[in-house]
Design a protein around this motif. Structure first.
Motif, PDB file in Angstrom:
ATOM      1  N   VAL A  78      43.572  36.664  18.113  1.00  0.00           N
ATOM      2  CA  VAL A  78      43.138  35.358  18.628  1.00  0.00           C
ATOM      3  C   VAL A  78      44.199  34.812  19.580  1.00  0.00           C
ATOM      4  CG1 VAL A  78      42.548  32.989  17.998  1.00  0.00           C
ATOM      5  CG2 VAL A  78      41.779  34.899  16.560  1.00  0.00           C
ATOM      6  N   ARG A  79      45.454  34.935  19.165  1.00  0.00           N
ATOM      7  CA  ARG A  79      46.561  34.455  20.000  1.00  0.00           C
ATOM      8  C   ARG A  79      46.622  35.214  21.329  1.00  0.00           C
ATOM      9  NH1 ARG A  79      52.242  35.644  19.839  1.00  0.00           N
ATOM     10  NH2 ARG A  79      51.881  37.085  18.093  1.00  0.00           N
ATOM     11  N   ALA A  80      46.334  36.518  21.273  1.00  0.00           N
ATOM     12  CA  ALA A  80      46.366  37.332  22.492  1.00  0.00           C
ATOM     13  C   ALA A  80      45.291  36.904  23.481  1.00  0.00           C
ATOM     14  CB  ALA A  80      46.195  38.805  22.131  1.00  0.00           C
ATOM     15  N   VAL A  81      44.085  36.668  22.981  1.00  0.00           N
ATOM     16  CA  VAL A  81      43.001  36.235  23.869  1.00  0.00           C
ATOM     17  C   VAL A  81      43.349  34.898  24.518  1.00  0.00           C
ATOM     18  CG1 VAL A  81      40.581  35.523  23.968  1.00  0.00           C
ATOM     19  CG2 VAL A  81      41.229  37.520  22.605  1.00  0.00           C
ATOM     20  N   LYS A  82      43.925  34.010  23.751  1.00  0.00           N
ATOM     21  CA  LYS A  82      44.319  32.710  24.313  1.00  0.00           C
ATOM     22  C   LYS A  82      45.407  32.883  25.369  1.00  0.00           C
ATOM     23  CE  LYS A  82      43.034  29.913  20.295  1.00  0.00           C
ATOM     24  NZ  LYS A  82      43.509  29.053  19.185  1.00  0.00           N
ATOM     25  N   ALA A  83      46.323  33.822  25.133  1.00  0.00           N
ATOM     26  CA  ALA A  83      47.407  34.052  26.092  1.00  0.00           C
ATOM     27  C   ALA A  83      46.883  34.567  27.430  1.00  0.00           C
ATOM     28  CB  ALA A  83      48.421  35.038  25.508  1.00  0.00           C
ATOM     29  N   TRP A  84      45.801  35.331  27.407  1.00  0.00           N
ATOM     30  CA  TRP A  84      45.232  35.853  28.653  1.00  0.00           C
ATOM     31  C   TRP A  84      44.684  34.729  29.541  1.00  0.00           C
ATOM     32  CZ3 TRP A  84      46.210  40.176  30.867  1.00  0.00           C
ATOM     33  CH2 TRP A  84      46.410  41.359  30.148  1.00  0.00           C
ATOM     34  N   GLN A  85      44.386  33.585  28.992  1.00  0.00           N
ATOM     35  CA  GLN A  85      43.773  32.524  29.788  1.00  0.00           C
ATOM     36  C   GLN A  85      44.702  32.031  30.891  1.00  0.00           C
ATOM     37  OE1 GLN A  85      40.538  32.368  29.041  1.00  0.00           O
ATOM     38  NE2 GLN A  85      41.140  33.799  27.409  1.00  0.00           N
ATOM     39  N   ASP A  86      46.006  32.240  30.720  1.00  0.00           N
ATOM     40  CA  ASP A  86      46.971  31.817  31.738  1.00  0.00           C
ATOM     41  C   ASP A  86      47.338  32.928  32.708  1.00  0.00           C
ATOM     42  OD1 ASP A  86      47.150  29.245  30.612  1.00  0.00           O
ATOM     43  OD2 ASP A  86      48.640  29.927  29.151  1.00  0.00           O
ATOM     44  N   PHE A  87      46.711  34.091  32.579  1.00  0.00           N
ATOM     45  CA  PHE A  87      46.997  35.237  33.446  1.00  0.00           C
ATOM     46  C   PHE A  87      46.092  35.151  34.669  1.00  0.00           C
ATOM     47  CE2 PHE A  87      46.479  39.697  34.783  1.00  0.00           C
ATOM     48  CZ  PHE A  87      47.803  40.109  34.822  1.00  0.00           C
ATOM     49  N   ASP A  88      46.685  35.064  35.858  1.00  0.00           N
ATOM     50  CA  ASP A  88      45.884  34.828  37.055  1.00  0.00           C
ATOM     51  C   ASP A  88      45.609  36.084  37.871  1.00  0.00           C
ATOM     52  OD1 ASP A  88      48.434  35.286  37.918  1.00  0.00           O
ATOM     53  OD2 ASP A  88      48.666  33.393  39.020  1.00  0.00           O
ATOM     54  N   GLY A  89      45.951  37.262  37.329  1.00  0.00           N
ATOM     55  CA  GLY A  89      45.698  38.496  38.049  1.00  0.00           C
ATOM     56  C   GLY A  89      44.515  39.253  37.472  1.00  0.00           C
ATOM     57  N   GLU A  90      44.339  40.488  37.957  1.00  0.00           N
ATOM     58  CA  GLU A  90      43.309  41.376  37.428  1.00  0.00           C
ATOM     59  C   GLU A  90      43.969  42.422  36.541  1.00  0.00           C
ATOM     60  OE1 GLU A  90      40.084  41.436  37.691  1.00  0.00           O
ATOM     61  OE2 GLU A  90      39.759  39.823  39.152  1.00  0.00           O
ATOM     62  N   HIS A  91      43.367  42.680  35.399  1.00  0.00           N
ATOM     63  CA  HIS A  91      43.881  43.734  34.518  1.00  0.00           C
ATOM     64  C   HIS A  91      42.758  44.222  33.620  1.00  0.00           C
ATOM     65  CE1 HIS A  91      46.289  45.959  31.631  1.00  0.00           C
ATOM     66  NE2 HIS A  91      47.206  45.997  32.576  1.00  0.00           N
ATOM     67  N   PRO A  92      42.701  45.533  33.344  1.00  0.00           N
ATOM     68  CA  PRO A  92      41.616  46.071  32.507  1.00  0.00           C
ATOM     69  C   PRO A  92      41.543  45.481  31.112  1.00  0.00           C
ATOM     70  CG  PRO A  92      42.730  47.848  33.648  1.00  0.00           C
ATOM     71  CD  PRO A  92      43.540  46.616  33.902  1.00  0.00           C
ATOM     72  N   LEU A  93      42.648  44.922  30.609  1.00  0.00           N
ATOM     73  CA  LEU A  93      42.625  44.341  29.269  1.00  0.00           C
ATOM     74  C   LEU A  93      42.541  42.817  29.275  1.00  0.00           C
ATOM     75  CD1 LEU A  93      45.211  46.473  27.229  1.00  0.00           C
ATOM     76  CD2 LEU A  93      42.747  46.799  27.515  1.00  0.00           C
ATOM     77  N   SER A  94      42.435  42.246  30.447  1.00  0.00           N
ATOM     78  CA  SER A  94      42.422  40.782  30.528  1.00  0.00           C
ATOM     79  C   SER A  94      41.177  40.203  29.871  1.00  0.00           C
ATOM     80  CB  SER A  94      42.478  40.338  31.994  1.00  0.00           C
ATOM     81  OG  SER A  94      42.327  38.937  32.080  1.00  0.00           O
TER      82      SER A  94
END
Length: 407
Positions: A78-94
């Protein structure tokens, strides 16, 4: 009735948009001998899913989010999914734009490792994260020929766009798509950024360190999870055929447990890969940088490589080389040359060779210093393998000599 005729007859049931909900029937609604050892199945949380006088077996098990699986709890996902919300690039695991409830952790067990219609899927397992727990659901084929209730029960719950698998892009999901023509018509093509295959992520981050990235190895060495009395996956087909013949579920229960552990490990592995990518540290920081660079996140990669260089972490020589390549692309040739010059004599031959060849190129084409260019090319000679690589290097030296003669 043939399987093809049964599939055609039941086509209206398998189209999800038109399907009426079908409840799992109580054990006493089946013929008395339809499910041998029904009490044992019931004891592990399994019940028949009945459709058109046929059935499969569906088991459900629940875990609290604070359940620990190795070094992680499911709440870390759950924490990981929330952390992705601030990632502004493209990534296969985003998982940017997704919630934890959107992810669909999926794994299968089959009668063989080959492809094609002759390879039967006998167990479809998946898990979802809810606001308070993880729900694992397993769909079991009680005998060959009962695929319709198996896939009906599965397709009524599956989310095609957010699959999380381990090598599922190459195996599990294609198996589902090709098992039957009718089923394939209702399983859409996987979108390029809609399927999180953790096997490829594990290869990128752990291959150099672990060698083998089989899930069981990643569990032990990365996730801190050790299986006890687990049935090896290669035995699953034999155990299934034994169950079909004798109807004794003791062995197949062990296969369900194996599949369940695979699925739970997908949850914590997704957490580990995501949190490592977003906040890298030893021992994977260099591999993270390379993956970020490969996926177009060049500024993040450059910042990470610079950190490795500044702190002298493991992977320093590799980081110097990749950072210099980025500077070369940006036409900062002087700074790139300084970084390649820092790759010392004690560096692995691979990185020494790369640095000398790049320095030779820079001095020939950018700095117009043919003598230095030849010196660097000659330093690379003992580091290259015989064959095409050696021929190319000798061709470079010969060309430099011809240029020097004309000066």
């Amino acid at each position: 009735m043939s399987l093809k005729n049964k599939l055609n007859r039941m086509k209206k049931h398998i189209i999800r948009e038109e399907a009426e909900p079908v409840d799992k029937a109580p054990l006493n609604e089946l013929p008395e001998d339809a499910l041998p050892h029904a009490d044992q199945w019931g004891a592990i949380g399994a019940a028949p899913y009945v459709l058109d006088e046929d059935y499969c077996i569906v088991r459900e098990k629940r875990y609290p989010l604070d359940h620990i699986h190795g070094s992680y709890s499911f709440r870390d996902a759950v924490r990981a999914v929330k952390a992705w919300q601030d990632f502004d690039g493209e990534h296969p695991l985003s998982a940017r734009g997704l919630s934890p409830q959107d992810l669909f952790f999926f794994d299968t067990e089959t009668t063989g490792l080959g492809g094609g219609a002759g390879n039967t899927i006998f167990l479809l397992g998946h898990a979802r994260i809810t606001e308070s727990e993880v729900v694992v659901t397993q769909h079991v084929l009680p005998r060959p020929g009962s695929e319709i209730p198996l896939y009906h029960s599965f397709l009524s719950k599956v989310d095609y766009t957010t699959l999380v698998t381990y090598n599922g892009k190459a195996f599990d999901w294609p198996q589902v798509k090709t098992r039957h023509t009718l089923i394939r018509e209702h399983v859409p093509k996987l979108p390029s950024f809609g399927h999180f295959d953790l096997y490829h992520g594990s290869r990128r981050l752990f291959k150099e360190r672990l060698g083998s990235v089989k899930l069981v190895n990643v569990e032990k060495e990365v996730l801190g999870f050790h299986r006890k009395d687990d049935v090896p996956g290669y035995l699953a087909p034999m155990i299934y055929f034994d169950y079909v013949e004798r109807r004794d579920p003791e062995g197949i229960f062990k296969v369900l447990e194996h599949n369940e552990l695979d699925i739970l490990s997908l949850i914590t592995l997704y957490a580990h890969l995501s949190l490592t990518l977003l906040n890298p540290g030893e021992p994977e920081s260099f591999e993270v940088g390379r993956w970020l660079q490969y996926t177009g996140n060049k500024e993040r990669a450059r910042t990470l490589f610079q950190k490795i260089v500044d702190e002298g972490d493991e992977g320093n020589d590799q980081a110097l080389h990749l950072l210099a390549l980025e500077l070369k692309k940006e036409k900062d040739f002087e700074q790139a040359a300084k970084l390649w010059g820092r790759i010392g004599e004690e560096a692995p031959a691979k990185w020494q060779k790369a640095a000398y060849i790049e320095l030779s190129k820079l001095h020939e084409h950018r700095f117009k210093d043919l003598d230095r260019a030849k010196q660097y090319a000659e330093r690379a000679v003992p580091l290259v393998r015989e064959g095409r690589e050696s021929d190319h290097l000798q061709h470079r030296i010969d060309r430099l000599l011809r240029k020097m003669e004309k000066q």
